[in-house]
Write a protein that holds these residues in place. Structure first.
Motif, short mmCIF file in Angstrom:
data_model
loop_
_atom_site.label_atom_id
_atom_site.label_comp_id
_atom_site.label_asym_id
_atom_site.label_seq_id
_atom_site.Cartn_x
_atom_site.Cartn_y
_atom_site.Cartn_z
N MET A 31 2.68 -0.97 -2.06
CA MET A 31 1.29 -0.51 -1.93
C MET A 31 0.99 0.47 -3.06
SD MET A 31 1.11 2.24 1.17
CE MET A 31 2.25 1.38 2.21
N VAL A 32 -0.27 0.51 -3.47
CA VAL A 32 -0.63 1.36 -4.59
C VAL A 32 -1.37 2.59 -4.05
CG1 VAL A 32 -1.89 1.47 -6.76
CG2 VAL A 32 -0.74 -0.63 -6.10
N VAL A 33 -0.88 3.74 -4.47
CA VAL A 33 -1.44 5.00 -3.98
C VAL A 33 -2.64 5.35 -4.86
CG1 VAL A 33 -0.96 7.43 -3.53
CG2 VAL A 33 0.84 5.72 -3.19
N ILE A 34 -3.82 5.33 -4.24
CA ILE A 34 -5.05 5.57 -5.01
C ILE A 34 -5.80 6.78 -4.46
CG2 ILE A 34 -5.26 3.26 -5.96
CD1 ILE A 34 -7.27 2.58 -3.75
N LYS A 35 -5.03 7.74 -3.96
CA LYS A 35 -5.64 9.00 -3.51
C LYS A 35 -6.16 9.74 -4.75
CE LYS A 35 -1.14 11.26 -3.48
NZ LYS A 35 -0.44 12.44 -3.04
N ALA A 36 -6.94 10.81 -4.48
CA ALA A 36 -7.51 11.62 -5.56
C ALA A 36 -8.16 10.72 -6.61
CB ALA A 36 -6.44 12.52 -6.19
N ASP A 37 -9.02 9.81 -6.09
CA ASP A 37 -9.74 8.87 -6.96
C ASP A 37 -8.78 8.14 -7.90
OD1 ASP A 37 -12.14 7.63 -7.40
OD2 ASP A 37 -12.78 8.99 -8.98
N PRO A 55 -0.87 -5.70 -1.93
CA PRO A 55 -1.04 -6.06 -0.51
C PRO A 55 -1.65 -4.94 0.32
CG PRO A 55 1.27 -5.57 -0.98
CD PRO A 55 0.54 -5.50 -2.30
N ALA A 56 -1.66 -3.71 -0.21
CA ALA A 56 -2.26 -2.58 0.52
C ALA A 56 -2.47 -1.42 -0.46
CB ALA A 56 -1.34 -2.12 1.66
N PHE A 57 -3.32 -0.49 -0.04
CA PHE A 57 -3.55 0.74 -0.80
C PHE A 57 -3.27 1.93 0.12
CE2 PHE A 57 -6.32 -2.43 -2.79
CZ PHE A 57 -5.84 -2.36 -4.09
N ALA A 58 -2.93 3.05 -0.50
CA ALA A 58 -2.75 4.28 0.27
C ALA A 58 -3.65 5.36 -0.30
CB ALA A 58 -1.29 4.74 0.21
N VAL A 59 -4.20 6.17 0.61
CA VAL A 59 -5.01 7.33 0.21
C VAL A 59 -4.46 8.53 0.99
CG1 VAL A 59 -7.09 6.01 -0.33
CG2 VAL A 59 -6.72 6.81 2.01
N ASN A 206 10.70 -1.64 3.21
CA ASN A 206 9.76 -2.74 3.46
C ASN A 206 8.49 -2.50 2.65
OD1 ASN A 206 11.42 -2.01 5.96
ND2 ASN A 206 10.94 -4.16 6.26
N TRP A 207 8.11 -1.21 2.56
CA TRP A 207 6.92 -0.85 1.78
C TRP A 207 7.28 0.26 0.80
CZ3 TRP A 207 2.27 -3.11 1.63
CH2 TRP A 207 1.89 -3.94 2.70
N ASN A 208 7.07 0.03 -0.50
CA ASN A 208 7.13 1.14 -1.45
C ASN A 208 5.71 1.64 -1.70
OD1 ASN A 208 9.85 0.69 -1.54
ND2 ASN A 208 9.78 -0.55 -3.40
N ARG A 209 5.62 2.90 -2.12
CA ARG A 209 4.29 3.52 -2.32
C ARG A 209 4.23 4.08 -3.74
NH1 ARG A 209 6.72 6.30 1.88
NH2 ARG A 209 6.57 8.22 0.68
N VAL A 210 3.58 3.36 -4.63
CA VAL A 210 3.63 3.79 -6.03
C VAL A 210 2.26 4.24 -6.53
CG1 VAL A 210 5.64 2.38 -6.62
CG2 VAL A 210 3.36 1.41 -6.87
#
Ligand SMILES: Cc1ncc(COP(=O)(O)O)c(C=O)c1O
Length: 358
Positions: A31-37, A55-59, A206-210
């Protein structure tokens, strides 16, 4: 538009970096971390660029997720801090957000607000970062006590404090601590941020957060990782004034720079109100017409000054790269005594983001 100051967002670099990070962890979903715009790159921009890939985004917070939903982003979104207030549980359910819960207070809120139809819940476990998360024992207890609202699809989440340093045994200790809980529960896991994805294969879950890696900066201590990712933002501005000064004269606030010889000073249309760090001292490089030139004098709110004596022909309107494709943000961050995360996230709303494909 009057000023030529822009943050060019390189869509191909974002795609390349995402693909590269995924290739390191073929057994994981990334999942791609798209916090802080999206670390200043524009969360909606990045979600659109990676629409058919991630497959997913994180904020970090609910508001960030809502903005994405309002922009029509319907991909799964994980809210890393979970609700800060009880009412957010309803928003999470209604907007189909997954919340990462780090405290039983939040579980009580969910139970009260959405007892029969709760949002997706992941559980944050503190394995040594000591910022957010339950102890492994409390997490295990919560899984039993709140089985009414926590589904079998719950993912156990933890965060590494020092994964940027592959010699630091703290990461292995955190992984060990987490592994014991994971074994007992049999649940899926999410551990790795960018540095862990790059440097700690054992952390791939199962999920990495980059985040940072996707934006093309080096999240590791070891500079050799830098060449593996491509810069996703070029911050550029233009020369708005030029002057010749005599040896011995000073430039800018506080007379912080003195010409050692007759010099040419270019004034550039970007300053700390745009997010260029005021802490960058004399000598910090910028690229003028592709050539390195040093900052001369203090950065002011809307402008900065550069010694272009050695650059050759410089004219008003010429482009200046503050960081980006040819001058890595990591080098500028070091000059400012900070990290690239801070530089990226501080590019202010006054700077238009312009998405480019090659
Ligand atoms: C909980 C959590 N996971 C993942 C990330 C992404 O980290 P990185 O940008 O180093 O990939 C962050 C960023 O700070 C975070 O706070």
């Amino acid at each position: 538009m009057s000023r030529q100051t822009q943050a060019i967002i390189h869509a191909d670099a974002i795609i390349h970096n995402f693909d590269y990070l995924c290739s390191l962890a073929p057994q994981s979903q990334t999942m791609v971390v798209i916090k802080a715009d999206a670390y200043g790159h524009g969360a909606i921009n990045v979600a659109r660029i990676l629409r058919n890939k991630a497959p997913a985004f994180a904020v970090a917070i609910t508001e960030e997720a809502i903005k994405l939903r309002e922009a029509g982003i319907d991909a799964p979104i994980v809210v890393l801090e979970g609700p800060h207030q009880e009412k957010e549980c309803l928003q999470a359910r209604d907007e189909n957000l997954t919340i990462v819960v780090h405290d039983t207070t939040q579980l009580e809120w969910v139970k009260r607000q959405t007892p029969t139809q709760p949002p997706g819940i992941w559980l944050k476990v503190d394995t040594g970062m000591h910022r957010l998360g339950m102890t492994p024992e409390d997490a295990q207890r919560a899984l039993t006590d709140y089985s009414q609202i926590i589904g079998d699809d719950c993912v156990l989440v933890t965060h590494m404090a020092s994964a940027d340093d592959t010699d630091n045994s703290a990461t292995a200790n955190q992984l060990d601590k987490f592994a014991r809980l994971v074994k007992q529960t049999g649940l899926a896991v999410s551990i790795a941020n960018s540095p862990a994805t790059l440097g700690w294969p054992a952390s791939h879950g199962n999920w990495n957060r980059v985040g940072l890696g996707v934006f093309g900066s080096n999240p590791m201590h070891d500079a050799s990782y830098l060449s593996r990712v491509q810069p996703a933002m070029t911050l550029r501005a233009s020369v708005i004034a030029l002057r010749h000064i005599k040896a011995g004269e000073y430039v800018g606030y506080g007379q912080a720079w003195q010409a050692q010889k007759d010099s040419i000073i270019a004034t550039i249309g970007i300053g700390y109100a745009d997010g260029y760090p005021r802490h960058c001292s004399n000598g910090t490089p910028v690229l003028v017409n592709g050539q390195r030139a040093p900052l001369a004098g203090r950065v002011s709110m809307d402008m900065l000054t550069v010694d272009v004596t050695e650059v050759g022909q410089v004219q008003i309107g010429d482009f200046v790269e503050l960081w980006g494709e040819k001058l890595r943000i990591d080098e500028v961050a070091a000059c400012a005594g900070t990290i690239s995360y801070e530089l990226m996230t501080r590019v202010s709303p006054r700077v238009p983001r312009v998405v480019r494909y090659r």
